[in-house]
Scaffold this motif. Structure first.
Motif, PDB file in Angstrom:
ATOM      1  N   TYR A  58      31.195 -19.097  21.819  1.00  0.00           N
ATOM      2  CA  TYR A  58      32.344 -19.148  22.720  1.00  0.00           C
ATOM      3  C   TYR A  58      32.139 -18.106  23.800  1.00  0.00           C
ATOM      4  CZ  TYR A  58      34.231 -14.857  20.609  1.00  0.00           C
ATOM      5  OH  TYR A  58      34.415 -13.562  20.180  1.00  0.00           O
ATOM      6  N   GLN A  59      32.808 -18.300  24.924  1.00  0.00           N
ATOM      7  CA  GLN A  59      32.640 -17.379  26.042  1.00  0.00           C
ATOM      8  C   GLN A  59      33.744 -16.336  26.046  1.00  0.00           C
ATOM      9  OE1 GLN A  59      31.214 -18.787  29.913  1.00  0.00           O
ATOM     10  NE2 GLN A  59      32.927 -17.725  30.871  1.00  0.00           N
ATOM     11  N   ALA A  60      33.349 -15.073  26.014  1.00  0.00           N
ATOM     12  CA  ALA A  60      34.306 -13.965  26.112  1.00  0.00           C
ATOM     13  C   ALA A  60      34.653 -13.714  27.575  1.00  0.00           C
ATOM     14  CB  ALA A  60      33.721 -12.711  25.478  1.00  0.00           C
ATOM     15  N   ARG A  61      35.650 -12.894  27.809  1.00  0.00           N
ATOM     16  CA  ARG A  61      36.146 -12.669  29.169  1.00  0.00           C
ATOM     17  C   ARG A  61      35.135 -12.006  30.096  1.00  0.00           C
ATOM     18  NH1 ARG A  61      41.357  -9.456  27.634  1.00  0.00           N
ATOM     19  NH2 ARG A  61      41.237 -11.113  26.058  1.00  0.00           N
ATOM     20  N   ASP A  62      34.126 -11.332  29.518  1.00  0.00           N
ATOM     21  CA  ASP A  62      33.098 -10.720  30.366  1.00  0.00           C
ATOM     22  C   ASP A  62      31.938 -11.678  30.639  1.00  0.00           C
ATOM     23  OD1 ASP A  62      31.930 -10.778  27.859  1.00  0.00           O
ATOM     24  OD2 ASP A  62      31.000  -8.803  28.055  1.00  0.00           O
ATOM     25  N   GLY A  63      32.077 -12.916  30.177  1.00  0.00           N
ATOM     26  CA  GLY A  63      31.033 -13.914  30.386  1.00  0.00           C
ATOM     27  C   GLY A  63      30.023 -14.009  29.265  1.00  0.00           C
ATOM     28  N   SER A  64      30.069 -13.097  28.300  1.00  0.00           N
ATOM     29  CA  SER A  64      29.124 -13.129  27.184  1.00  0.00           C
ATOM     30  C   SER A  64      29.368 -14.347  26.299  1.00  0.00           C
ATOM     31  CB  SER A  64      29.249 -11.861  26.342  1.00  0.00           C
ATOM     32  OG  SER A  64      28.913 -10.709  27.082  1.00  0.00           O
ATOM     33  N   GLN A  65      28.284 -14.893  25.754  1.00  0.00           N
ATOM     34  CA  GLN A  65      28.370 -15.981  24.787  1.00  0.00           C
ATOM     35  C   GLN A  65      28.248 -15.364  23.397  1.00  0.00           C
ATOM     36  OE1 GLN A  65      28.816 -19.380  25.470  1.00  0.00           O
ATOM     37  NE2 GLN A  65      29.205 -18.678  27.571  1.00  0.00           N
ATOM     38  N   LEU A  66      29.343 -15.339  22.664  1.00  0.00           N
ATOM     39  CA  LEU A  66      29.380 -14.703  21.354  1.00  0.00           C
ATOM     40  C   LEU A  66      29.298 -15.757  20.242  1.00  0.00           C
ATOM     41  CD1 LEU A  66      32.123 -11.988  22.021  1.00  0.00           C
ATOM     42  CD2 LEU A  66      29.639 -11.866  22.377  1.00  0.00           C
ATOM     43  N   ALA A  67      28.698 -15.370  19.126  1.00  0.00           N
ATOM     44  CA  ALA A  67      28.325 -16.327  18.089  1.00  0.00           C
ATOM     45  C   ALA A  67      29.310 -16.352  16.922  1.00  0.00           C
ATOM     46  CB  ALA A  67      26.921 -15.999  17.577  1.00  0.00           C
ATOM     47  N   TYR A  68      29.407 -17.534  16.314  1.00  0.00           N
ATOM     48  CA  TYR A  68      30.186 -17.708  15.082  1.00  0.00           C
ATOM     49  C   TYR A  68      29.660 -18.939  14.351  1.00  0.00           C
ATOM     50  CZ  TYR A  68      32.756 -21.526  17.391  1.00  0.00           C
ATOM     51  OH  TYR A  68      33.087 -22.695  18.028  1.00  0.00           O
ATOM     52  N   ARG A  69      30.037 -19.069  13.098  1.00  0.00           N
ATOM     53  CA  ARG A  69      29.687 -20.244  12.297  1.00  0.00           C
ATOM     54  C   ARG A  69      30.973 -20.910  11.813  1.00  0.00           C
ATOM     55  NH1 ARG A  69      24.118 -19.495  11.224  1.00  0.00           N
ATOM     56  NH2 ARG A  69      23.518 -17.284  11.396  1.00  0.00           N
ATOM     57  N   HIS A  70      31.020 -22.220  11.911  1.00  0.00           N
ATOM     58  CA  HIS A  70      32.204 -22.974  11.491  1.00  0.00           C
ATOM     59  C   HIS A  70      31.916 -23.725  10.200  1.00  0.00           C
ATOM     60  CE1 HIS A  70      35.240 -26.451  12.196  1.00  0.00           C
ATOM     61  NE2 HIS A  70      35.761 -25.497  11.449  1.00  0.00           N
ATOM     62  N   TYR A  71      32.812 -23.561   9.237  1.00  0.00           N
ATOM     63  CA  TYR A  71      32.743 -24.265   7.961  1.00  0.00           C
ATOM     64  C   TYR A  71      33.966 -25.173   7.870  1.00  0.00           C
ATOM     65  CZ  TYR A  71      29.385 -20.603   6.563  1.00  0.00           C
ATOM     66  OH  TYR A  71      28.318 -19.741   6.482  1.00  0.00           O
TER      67      TYR A  71
END
Length: 329
Positions: free
Chosen positions: A55-68
């Motif tokens: 997902y994109q954070a407010r500073d433009g970074s693409q941050l990671a997660y895993r969905h179950y």
């Protein structure tokens, strides 16, 4: 007057020299590997590990997660659970817990918190408070099902408490704290966190003093190192900067944070926790005048809490207790 001015100048030079020395040479040393933390993770089974989403954070970074995704939708009222890993770790460490949640009918999301895993440079963040911004951005971007429960383990549990006692508490309906780090001043604290951490106290204090003066130039220096096995240091996050160390935990006045909690919150820990003194969690919340139910599991250590089958089932049970209290959203 000249003599007095000279004395002041000398004192200033001495203090400045001491500060510089503390910043340069007062960093953390590397603690020996702590088997009680490293070994359980080596034996984890990662079959079925979901690929990373972003997902994109407010500073433009693409941050990671895993969905179950929930494996059964028989009870959609379960909503979703957002999982926060412990210090140094990433979303993979919560694979057994996230899987257990999905099997129990919850939609689970395990985050790589910024500064860990695949979420930005490891060990540092841009400013204190960025992790709260990231969590809000995650909720806005992904929009997990309601009611939402924030479940945090160890340092992640401390950060979950930080959120629960903040102006962003309405992001989640419930909070579940898994053996959370509270404070080095709390009765749950063990020296060096039971051997898991080594803090560069001279550097830490120097940066904190400068930070109070509005000088954040040195906030990116490492102030704490973790007792990782050598082969894990390239995979995980071996050290935290001042910014990350200050953010991924409750606020300094942890009692005020606890007193500000106004959403249903529960805590679960192992009775044999090697990192924190779990027998004092009740005391911490009683002193802060907050009724947070505490469950201690026999024969469960710190990491065992998120990998042992009996502990995972107990966590699911505690989450259902939170749902039974009703949603605050």
């Amino acid at each position: 007057m000249k003599i007095a001015a000279g004395v002041i100048l000398v004192i200033g030079l001495v203090l400045t020299s001491a500060l510089v020395m503390a910043l340069i040479f007062g960093g953390p040393s590397q603690p020996p590997a702590m088997a009680g933390i490293n070994e359980p993770f080596k034996n984890l089974e990662y079959s079925g590990l979901p690929a990373l989403d972003r997902y994109q954070a407010r500073d433009g970074s693409q941050l990671a997660y895993r969905h179950y995704p929930a494996e059964t939708r028989d009870d959609a009222s379960n909503g979703s659970v957002v999982l926060l890993h412990g210090s140094s770790a990433d979303s993979r460490s919560l694979h057994p817990l996230a899987t257990a949640y999905a099997e129990a009918g919850f939609s689970a999301y395990a985050l790589d918190v910024r500064g860990h895993g695949d979420s930005g440079p490891r060990g540092d963040i841009a400013y204190i408070g960025q992790l709260e911004d990231d969590l809000e951005d995650f909720v806005d971007a992904v929009n997990p099902d309601t009611p939402r429960t924030l479940t945090g383990f160890s340092a992640g549990g401390g950060f979950a408490l930080r959120v629960a006692g903040s102006e962003r508490s309405d992001l989640f309906a419930h909070y579940l704290l898994l053996s959370p780090f509270i404070s080095q001043e709390a009765p749950t604290h063990r020296p060096d966190t039971g051997g898991w951490t080594q803090v560069g106290i001279p550097r830490y204090i120097s940066i904190a003093l400068l930070d109070q003066l509005g000088i954040s130039t040195f906030n990116h220096l490492p102030v704490v190192r973790f007792a990782l096995a050598e082969d894990a240091r390239g995979l995980l996050t071996p050290a935290y900067s001042f910014n990350l160390a200050q953010n991924y935990r409750p606020r300094a006045d942890y009692r005020a944070t606890i007193q500000a909690v106004d959403h249903p919150t529960r805590l679960i820990a192992g009775r044999d926790d090697q990192v924190l003194d779990s027998t004092h969690f009740d005391t911490v919340f009683q002193h802060a005048s907050r009724d947070v139910p505490v469950t201690l599991l026999p024969d469960i250590g710190h990491v065992g809490l998120v990998v042992e089958p009996d502990a995972l089932q107990a966590i699911i049970t505690e989450t259902r207790h939170l749902l039974d209290t009703g949603s605050a959203q």
